[in-house]
Design a protein around this motif. Structure first.
Motif, PDB file in Angstrom:
ATOM      1  N   MET A 189      88.254   2.827  44.300  1.00 20.66           N
ATOM      2  CA  MET A 189      88.256   4.275  44.137  1.00 20.66           C
ATOM      3  C   MET A 189      86.838   4.835  44.291  1.00 20.66           C
ATOM      4  O   MET A 189      86.607   5.797  45.034  1.00 20.66           O
ATOM      5  N   GLU A 190      85.877   4.214  43.605  1.00 18.80           N
ATOM      6  CA  GLU A 190      84.489   4.696  43.668  1.00 18.80           C
ATOM      7  C   GLU A 190      83.915   4.562  45.068  1.00 18.80           C
ATOM      8  O   GLU A 190      83.225   5.464  45.566  1.00 18.80           O
ATOM      9  N   GLU A 191      84.197   3.454  45.732  1.00 19.71           N
ATOM     10  CA  GLU A 191      83.671   3.254  47.081  1.00 19.71           C
ATOM     11  C   GLU A 191      84.242   4.275  48.060  1.00 19.71           C
ATOM     12  O   GLU A 191      83.546   4.744  48.965  1.00 19.71           O
ATOM     13  N   SER A 192      85.515   4.614  47.868  1.00 23.61           N
ATOM     14  CA  SER A 192      86.112   5.631  48.746  1.00 23.61           C
ATOM     15  C   SER A 192      85.534   7.016  48.471  1.00 23.61           C
ATOM     16  O   SER A 192      85.441   7.848  49.367  1.00 23.61           O
ATOM     17  N   PHE A 193      85.122   7.265  47.233  1.00 25.71           N
ATOM     18  CA  PHE A 193      84.541   8.561  46.881  1.00 25.71           C
ATOM     19  C   PHE A 193      83.130   8.725  47.451  1.00 25.71           C
ATOM     20  O   PHE A 193      82.789   9.770  48.014  1.00 25.71           O
ATOM     21  N   PHE A 194      82.293   7.701  47.257  1.00 28.51           N
ATOM     22  CA  PHE A 194      80.853   7.829  47.542  1.00 28.51           C
ATOM     23  C   PHE A 194      80.350   6.914  48.663  1.00 28.51           C
ATOM     24  O   PHE A 194      79.185   7.009  49.047  1.00 28.51           O
ATOM     25  N   PHE A 233      88.640  15.890  33.047  1.00 29.26           N
ATOM     26  CA  PHE A 233      88.072  14.833  33.913  1.00 29.26           C
ATOM     27  C   PHE A 233      89.017  14.487  35.058  1.00 29.26           C
ATOM     28  O   PHE A 233      88.571  14.109  36.145  1.00 29.26           O
ATOM     29  N   ALA A 234      90.327  14.611  34.813  1.00 31.07           N
ATOM     30  CA  ALA A 234      91.303  14.302  35.872  1.00 31.07           C
ATOM     31  C   ALA A 234      91.162  15.258  37.055  1.00 31.07           C
ATOM     32  O   ALA A 234      91.442  14.870  38.198  1.00 31.07           O
ATOM     33  N   LYS A 235      90.717  16.476  36.806  1.00 33.88           N
ATOM     34  CA  LYS A 235      90.577  17.449  37.896  1.00 33.88           C
ATOM     35  C   LYS A 235      89.587  16.986  38.966  1.00 33.88           C
ATOM     36  O   LYS A 235      89.939  16.931  40.150  1.00 33.88           O
ATOM     37  N   PRO A 236      88.340  16.680  38.624  1.00 33.96           N
ATOM     38  CA  PRO A 236      87.413  16.207  39.674  1.00 33.96           C
ATOM     39  C   PRO A 236      87.848  14.863  40.276  1.00 33.96           C
ATOM     40  O   PRO A 236      87.582  14.611  41.455  1.00 33.96           O
ATOM     41  N   LEU A 237      88.511  14.038  39.473  1.00 39.05           N
ATOM     42  CA  LEU A 237      88.991  12.754  39.999  1.00 39.05           C
ATOM     43  C   LEU A 237      90.027  12.982  41.113  1.00 39.05           C
ATOM     44  O   LEU A 237      89.939  12.372  42.190  1.00 39.05           O
ATOM     45  N   ILE A 238      90.978  13.867  40.844  1.00 37.62           N
ATOM     46  CA  ILE A 238      92.009  14.176  41.845  1.00 37.62           C
ATOM     47  C   ILE A 238      91.378  14.859  43.056  1.00 37.62           C
ATOM     48  O   ILE A 238      91.771  14.602  44.206  1.00 37.62           O
ATOM     49  N   ALA A 239      90.413  15.745  42.814  1.00 37.45           N
ATOM     50  CA  ALA A 239      89.743  16.433  43.918  1.00 37.45           C
ATOM     51  C   ALA A 239      89.034  15.441  44.837  1.00 37.45           C
ATOM     52  O   ALA A 239      89.097  15.567  46.079  1.00 37.45           O
TER      53      ALA A 239
END
Length: 421
Positions: free
Chosen positions: A306-311, A212-218
């Motif tokens: 974090m979520e807002e910056s992602f999506f 799960f850390a992989k997509p989070l870091i990506a």
């Protein structure tokens, strides 16, 4: 004859002629009454409003001794004297009475019309009331029929509801028994498991967190996050062997939040671990303990910024907070990781109800009895006499009844927190 000459004649007659008997007075009065009667019928008005004062002086006083031959002339004189005034007055009274008579007749005619109009209005109202009453009674009858129909339908539906409730109660009783049987079978199945099984499961959880850390870091890279600064914010002053090892800081961040409030509580596992897509289990039972666990942990792990910056929005967070689990790749990756942690928590509750979780503080000396280094540091192992400092813990350890599962840590050759080197 003028008024003055008449008066003189009357005075001469009174002085020169002798008086006649009093019977003449009655005759004069009678004749005068006849004349007055005639005049009243033909000319005068007989109302009591006529003033007789003009007549009285002629037939009263000294003139009462007039002779028979003189009384007719005096009567004519009397008539001449009172005729104009009484006639005019009589005509006026007659006209007034005629007007009053006509008014009375007209009033009676008006009253008749009013009475007729009133009777017609009453008849109309009676007819309208009769028609309205009939219509109202018809409507009441229709409503009563509808009410009876609704009562019949309600009675029928009431019977169906009662029947369905009975079936629901029977199904709930059966489901309770089935759940108890499945739980008992699971206990029997897990009874043969030992600490080796738990250790394998702990390693599987570590791998799920790593995945799960992989997509989070990506996503952090894609959103222009400063990964060095982010890793430093998680764990400061860490000496990394390689820059790529900073990924362990993010894994440690996820682990601390996923194992916060860890409970060894046995629960119904069902087919959750057998499903390729755990979202199916959440959709089938959004109120299950697994669904509640996923909701709480997502709020802890994925920060709103974090979520807002992602999506660009907080849709994931809002949906999960309201018990809805979005079918997005990011959330699916989180659910797969959360499923492993939740399964470990339930399995330990079956196998080792009294198991205890333990951790290692940063800066402590590395002791291989309770700890092991992460996989990528194992290639850097040195002589046993070398001493290492724990920079941070990646996975916690578990104290079992007869053994323990070691925690995973990231170490370095830096100074120890107790001043040793």
């Amino acid at each position: 004859m003028g008024l003055d000459s008449d008066n003189q004649g009357m005075e001469l007659a009174a002085s020169s002629k002798p008086l006649k008997p009093s019977a003449n007075i009655s005759e004069i009065v009678s004749k005068f009454a006849k004349v007055c009667k005639f005049r009243s019928i033909g000319v005068f008005h007989t109302s009591e409003t006529v003033d007789h004062g003009h007549v009285y002086p002629v037939i009263a006083g000294d003139n009462s001794h007039l002779m028979d031959g003189e009384h007719s002339e005096d009567v004519r004189f009397c008539a001449k004297k009172i005729s104009p005034e009484v006639k005019n007055h009589g005509d006026l009274c007659a006209r007034v009475e005629l007007v009053q008579l006509f008014d009375t007749l007209l009033a009676l005619d008006t009253l008749g019309k009013i009475k007729k109009a009133y009777e017609e209005e009453q008849l109309k109202e009676a007819n309208a009331f009769s028609a309205g009453s009939a219509r109202f009674l018809a409507e009441v009858k229709v409503m009563e029929q509808q009410l009876e129909k609704l009562k019949s339908q309600a009675k029928s539906k009431g019977k169906k509801v009662a029947s369905l409730r009975k079936k629901l109660l029977e199904l709930e009783t059966k489901n309770t028994k089935l759940a108890e049987e499945i739980e008992e079978r699971e206990r029997e199945m897990f009874a043969g498991l030992n600490h080796h099984t738990l250790e394998s499961l702990v390693r599987a959880v570590g791998k799920a967190i790593h995945d799960f850390a992989k997509p989070l870091i990506a996503l952090m890279k894609h959103s222009d996050w400063d990964l060095d600064q982010a890793a430093y914010a998680i764990q400061s002053s860490v000496v990394y062997v390689k820059r790529s090892h900073k990924k362990y800081a993010f894994e440690a961040y996820i682990t601390r939040r996923m194992f916060r409030g860890f409970l060894q509580q046995p629960c119904f596992l069902g087919n959750i671990m057998k499903l390729d897509d755990p979202i199916v289990a959440l959709t089938d039972d959004p109120q299950s303990s697994f669904a509640e666990f996923c909701r709480d942990k997502y709020m802890l792990v994925v920060h709103p910024r974090m979520e807002e910056s992602f999506f660009g929005n907080l849709d994931h967070r809002n949906l999960v907070a309201n018990g809805i689990h979005p079918c997005t790749p990011f959330y699916r990756a989180f659910i797969r990781m959360a499923r492993c942690v939740w399964y470990l928590q339930a399995l330990i509750g079956y196998i080792e109800p009294k198991a205890e979780i333990f951790g290692v503080k940063p800066g402590a000396e590395f002791v291989d009895v309770y700890m092991e280094v992460v996989d990528e540091l194992k290639v850097y192992e040195v002589m046993d006499n070398e001493r290492y400092k724990v920079e941070f813990m990646v996975m916690p350890g578990f104290m079992l009844k007869k053994s323990l599962i070691r925690s995973q840590v990231y170490v370095s050759r830096g100074e120890f927190s107790n001043g040793w080197r």
